[in-house]
Design a protein around this motif. Structure first.
Motif, short mmCIF file in Angstrom:
data_model
loop_
_atom_site.label_atom_id
_atom_site.label_comp_id
_atom_site.label_asym_id
_atom_site.label_seq_id
_atom_site.Cartn_x
_atom_site.Cartn_y
_atom_site.Cartn_z
N LEU A 83 0.80 -1.23 0.00
CA LEU A 83 0.00 0.00 0.00
C LEU A 83 0.83 1.28 0.00
O LEU A 83 0.43 2.29 -0.57
CB LEU A 83 -0.92 0.03 1.23
N LEU A 84 1.98 1.24 0.64
CA LEU A 84 2.72 2.46 0.92
C LEU A 84 3.14 3.21 -0.34
O LEU A 84 3.02 4.44 -0.42
CB LEU A 84 3.95 2.14 1.77
N ASP A 85 3.64 2.49 -1.33
CA ASP A 85 4.11 3.14 -2.55
C ASP A 85 2.97 3.64 -3.43
O ASP A 85 3.21 4.35 -4.42
CB ASP A 85 5.00 2.19 -3.35
N ALA A 86 1.73 3.27 -3.08
CA ALA A 86 0.56 3.76 -3.81
C ALA A 86 0.05 5.07 -3.22
O ALA A 86 -1.00 5.57 -3.63
CB ALA A 86 -0.55 2.71 -3.79
N GLY A 87 0.80 5.62 -2.27
CA GLY A 87 0.41 6.90 -1.68
C GLY A 87 -0.56 6.76 -0.53
O GLY A 87 -1.17 7.75 -0.10
N ASP A 107 10.25 -5.67 15.21
CA ASP A 107 10.63 -5.45 13.82
C ASP A 107 9.38 -5.33 12.96
O ASP A 107 8.56 -6.25 12.91
CB ASP A 107 11.49 -6.62 13.31
N VAL A 108 9.25 -4.22 12.28
CA VAL A 108 8.10 -3.96 11.41
C VAL A 108 8.62 -3.72 10.00
O VAL A 108 9.41 -2.79 9.77
CB VAL A 108 7.29 -2.74 11.90
N PRO A 109 8.21 -4.54 9.03
CA PRO A 109 8.66 -4.33 7.65
C PRO A 109 8.31 -2.92 7.16
O PRO A 109 7.27 -2.37 7.51
CB PRO A 109 7.87 -5.38 6.85
N ASN A 110 9.19 -2.34 6.40
CA ASN A 110 9.00 -1.02 5.79
C ASN A 110 9.04 0.13 6.80
O ASN A 110 8.72 1.26 6.44
CB ASN A 110 7.68 -0.95 5.01
N GLU A 111 9.45 -0.16 8.04
CA GLU A 111 9.53 0.94 9.00
C GLU A 111 10.55 1.96 8.50
O GLU A 111 11.63 1.62 8.03
CB GLU A 111 9.93 0.43 10.38
N ASN A 160 5.32 7.03 4.46
CA ASN A 160 3.87 6.87 4.58
C ASN A 160 3.46 5.90 5.69
O ASN A 160 2.28 5.60 5.84
CB ASN A 160 3.27 6.38 3.25
N LEU A 161 4.44 5.42 6.45
CA LEU A 161 4.16 4.45 7.52
C LEU A 161 4.47 5.04 8.88
O LEU A 161 5.57 5.54 9.12
CB LEU A 161 4.98 3.17 7.32
N THR A 162 3.48 4.98 9.78
CA THR A 162 3.67 5.38 11.17
C THR A 162 3.52 4.15 12.04
O THR A 162 2.49 3.46 11.98
CB THR A 162 2.63 6.43 11.61
N VAL A 163 4.52 3.85 12.85
CA VAL A 163 4.48 2.70 13.75
C VAL A 163 4.30 3.22 15.19
O VAL A 163 5.06 4.06 15.66
CB VAL A 163 5.76 1.86 13.65
#
Length: 298
Positions: free
Chosen positions: A219-223, A234-238, A242-245
């Motif tokens: 989803l992230l690269d789709a804006g 460990d969270v992928p794409n952290e 566009n990602l808030t953990v």
């Protein structure tokens, strides 16, 4: 109904994990059942106001002597259809039932510990302290997330187990309070089609530690802006913009975890409404039959 019904999802999830048969029934569905239908041996009837007509009529049809009632106002009409009342305290609540929702989850925890269904959780007596700390600790990230939520065209909220209850209640609060189209989905159901409508402008809020962590990757690269609340280290794409953990203490379990999850969602709501031109307490559509009038109380 509503928030009370969503809280029941956490209850039945933990009962099932402990090996007990349990189902969360919407009161209006009970009203469609055959005369004399008894879907369980024991019942927990939940209505914060104590005046929801569907809940009261459904409880009236259930077996007398087996109905425990949880309500902020157990002396209201709900008193006529329950056998054991558990009062939340009669406190003043927000229109979207914020304090009442967390208090209901705490009531479940105390009840199930008292009857020996669930083992004692050392964190349950600490819930007021834990919530106080959560309000302080999550305030900065809630403020940062709130602007994204307020500007969203639509919002998906995802979770599993007790966190599905958090997803349902978060979605309801956002629809009621912020007037943004919002949907709640069980994690694996979300993967089977509902996420196909996600696009730039959508915000996805996810509660969970397992399969939930891989959802943002597509989803992230789709804006799409994604918020993940998790105990995972460990969270992928952290680090993706566009990602808030948002991290939870790994020791939070049982009913304590969904309480803290919803406190974060409530903070986001409280901050997001500051970006809207209307007050959070102002509803557009009033329904005349969702509560029995207080004037009719005996």
């Amino acid at each position: 109904m509503g928030a009370s019904g969503h809280s029941g999802r956490a209850l039945v999830s933990l009962l099932a994990q402990a090996g007990y048969r349990a189902v969360s029934l919407t009161a209006s569905d009970v009203l469609l059942s055959a005369v004399g239908f008894q879907p369980a041996d024991h019942y927990i009837i939940v209505s914060e106001s104590g005046r929801s007509p569907e809940t009261i009529e459904a409880a009236r049809r259930l077996t007398q002597g087996t109905r425990v009632g949880i309500s902020n106002f157990p002396q209201a009409q709900i008193a006529e259809v329950i056998d054991v009342p558990l009062g939340l305290g009669g406190f003043e609540d927000s229109p979207v039932y914020t304090a009442g929702y967390t208090a209901t989850l705490m009531a479940y925890a105390l009840l199930l510990e008292k009857v020996g269904v669930l083992p004692a959780d050392s964190n349950v007596p600490r819930i007021p302290e834990i919530v106080e700390n959560a309000l302080a600790d999550f305030a900065p990230v809630a403020r940062a997330v709130s602007s994204l939520v307020a500007a969203a065209t639509d919002i998906d909220v995802v979770g599993r187990g007790t966190s599905f209850a958090s997803a349902l209640e978060t979605a309801l609060m956002i629809r009621e309070g912020l007037r943004i189209p919002t949907g709640a989905f069980e994690t694996y159901e979300y993967l089977h089609g509902p996420m196909e409508s996600v696009a730039a402008g959508t915000v996805v809020i996810i509660f969970g530690d397992e399969r939930e962590l891989t959802i943002p990757g597509s989803l992230l690269d789709a804006g799409v802006h994604v918020v993940v609340m998790t105990t995972a280290h460990d969270v992928p794409n952290e680090g993706h913009p566009n990602l808030t953990v948002v991290r939870l203490d790994s020791c939070l379990a049982g009913f304590v975890r969904p309480i803290v999850e919803i406190v974060f969602a409530q903070l986001v709501l409280a901050e997001a409404i500051l970006h809207k031109p209307f007050p959070i307490e102002q509803f557009i559509y009033e329904q005349p039959d969702t509560k029995i009038p207080i004037a009719m109380l005996s």
